[in-house]
Design an enzyme around this catalytic site. Sequence first.
Site, short mmCIF file in Angstrom:
data_model
loop_
_atom_site.label_atom_id
_atom_site.label_comp_id
_atom_site.label_asym_id
_atom_site.label_seq_id
_atom_site.Cartn_x
_atom_site.Cartn_y
_atom_site.Cartn_z
N ASN A 9 38.47 41.16 35.12
CA ASN A 9 38.94 40.70 36.43
C ASN A 9 39.17 39.20 36.33
O ASN A 9 38.23 38.42 36.37
CB ASN A 9 37.88 41.02 37.50
CG ASN A 9 38.29 40.52 38.87
OD1 ASN A 9 39.43 40.10 39.07
ND2 ASN A 9 37.36 40.57 39.81
N LYS A 11 40.61 37.36 38.39
CA LYS A 11 40.57 36.71 39.72
C LYS A 11 41.74 35.74 39.88
O LYS A 11 42.81 35.96 39.30
CB LYS A 11 39.21 36.03 39.96
CG LYS A 11 38.04 36.95 39.66
CD LYS A 11 36.73 36.43 40.18
CE LYS A 11 35.60 37.32 39.70
NZ LYS A 11 34.33 37.03 40.35
N HIS A 97 36.63 44.73 46.20
CA HIS A 97 35.77 43.76 45.53
C HIS A 97 35.00 42.98 46.60
O HIS A 97 35.52 42.71 47.68
CB HIS A 97 36.64 42.81 44.68
CG HIS A 97 35.82 41.96 43.76
ND1 HIS A 97 35.14 40.85 44.19
CD2 HIS A 97 35.56 42.08 42.43
CE1 HIS A 97 34.49 40.32 43.16
NE2 HIS A 97 34.72 41.05 42.09
N GLU A 99 34.36 40.00 46.93
CA GLU A 99 35.01 38.76 47.39
C GLU A 99 36.05 39.09 48.46
O GLU A 99 36.24 38.33 49.41
CB GLU A 99 35.64 38.03 46.20
CG GLU A 99 34.57 37.42 45.31
CD GLU A 99 34.97 37.23 43.85
OE1 GLU A 99 36.16 37.34 43.53
OE2 GLU A 99 34.06 36.99 43.04
N GLU A 169 28.74 46.67 41.72
CA GLU A 169 28.58 45.24 41.45
C GLU A 169 27.63 44.62 42.46
O GLU A 169 28.04 44.29 43.59
CB GLU A 169 29.94 44.53 41.58
CG GLU A 169 30.99 45.05 40.63
CD GLU A 169 32.08 44.02 40.43
OE1 GLU A 169 32.26 43.59 39.29
OE2 GLU A 169 32.73 43.61 41.41
N GLY A 175 29.02 36.34 39.15
CA GLY A 175 29.31 34.93 38.92
C GLY A 175 28.08 34.04 38.97
O GLY A 175 28.17 32.82 39.03
N SER A 215 27.92 39.46 35.92
CA SER A 215 27.49 38.63 34.80
C SER A 215 27.35 39.39 33.48
O SER A 215 26.47 39.09 32.67
CB SER A 215 26.21 37.86 35.14
OG SER A 215 26.42 37.02 36.28
C1 PEP Z 1 33.44 40.37 39.20
O1 PEP Z 1 33.93 39.49 39.86
O2 PEP Z 1 33.86 41.52 39.31
C2 PEP Z 1 32.34 40.01 38.30
C3 PEP Z 1 31.54 40.96 37.90
O3 PEP Z 1 32.22 38.70 37.97
P1 PEP Z 1 31.22 38.09 36.84
O4 PEP Z 1 31.37 38.94 35.63
O5 PEP Z 1 31.72 36.69 36.64
O6 PEP Z 1 29.86 38.15 37.42
#
Ligand code: PEP
Length: 253
Positions: A9, A11, A97, A99, A169, A175, A215
């Site tokens: 992803n 983003k 997601h 976000e 998630e 993040g 992460s």
């Molecule tokens: C994501 O945004 O889907 C995600 C898992 O981000 P990160 O791997 O940076 O935690």
Amino acid sequence: MRKQVAAANWKMNLTYQQAEQLITDIINTPHTLAAHQRAVFAVPFPYLTMVADKLKGKNGAAVSAQNCSSYKSGAYTGETSVEMLQSIHVEYVVLGHSERREYFHETSQLLTDKVNLALQFGLTPIFCCGEALSIREAGTQNEYVANQLKESLFHLSADDLQKIIIAYEPIWAIGTGKTATSEQAQEMHAHLRSALANQYGQEVADSISILYGGSVKGANAKEIFSQPDVDGGLVGGASLKADEFVQIIQGLK
Ligand code: PEP
């Protein structure tokens, strides 16, 4: 065996030139994908065709949109329809997601509309779910996340449900560098699979890929993915580094 998926992803990161360099570097870093494994790249809209062109002929690799409109077509300035995505051969779309749920106020109903449209136009939704830290601290994460599935997916037929990929998630791990332990991931994934089994039967539940996101990096991917109900990962930060993401791909079962 269920499909095992490493989904990047990106983003809202990278210029066109940086994106071109990154996908080239990933392609040029030696790696293999078995028949049941996929590498999916959720990239910004303007880069979809460029990345798809670079991936042409690479077995098991595909592009994904990061979002789509909840409207089919028409006077919705700035929106991108699933039909547009289908017309440029995009196969996947990330939906819900955290976000987007948080910053763009996406509700379960809106996500239901997007899921329905994506399936109607033959795209595979990568449907995201996950709890905030306060919910985990209250100990109600299992009910909360299962409810997210129920609200946006359980109207689907078994046939349609099986076209979906789920990405769990935990928001507190996105993040933040704070990864759920592989036991925490497994516990939630098993819970979600049993919620799917209660609604659709064990065979259907067993066919659905459930990815973990939060992460994931090269160093922890293999261990997290080794859990029996974890079928790969949705990866943000570490997907922006070619060597990290390739290591994550190689961590797939
Ligand atoms: C994501 O945004 O889907 C995600 C898992 O981000 P990160 O791997 O940076 O935690």
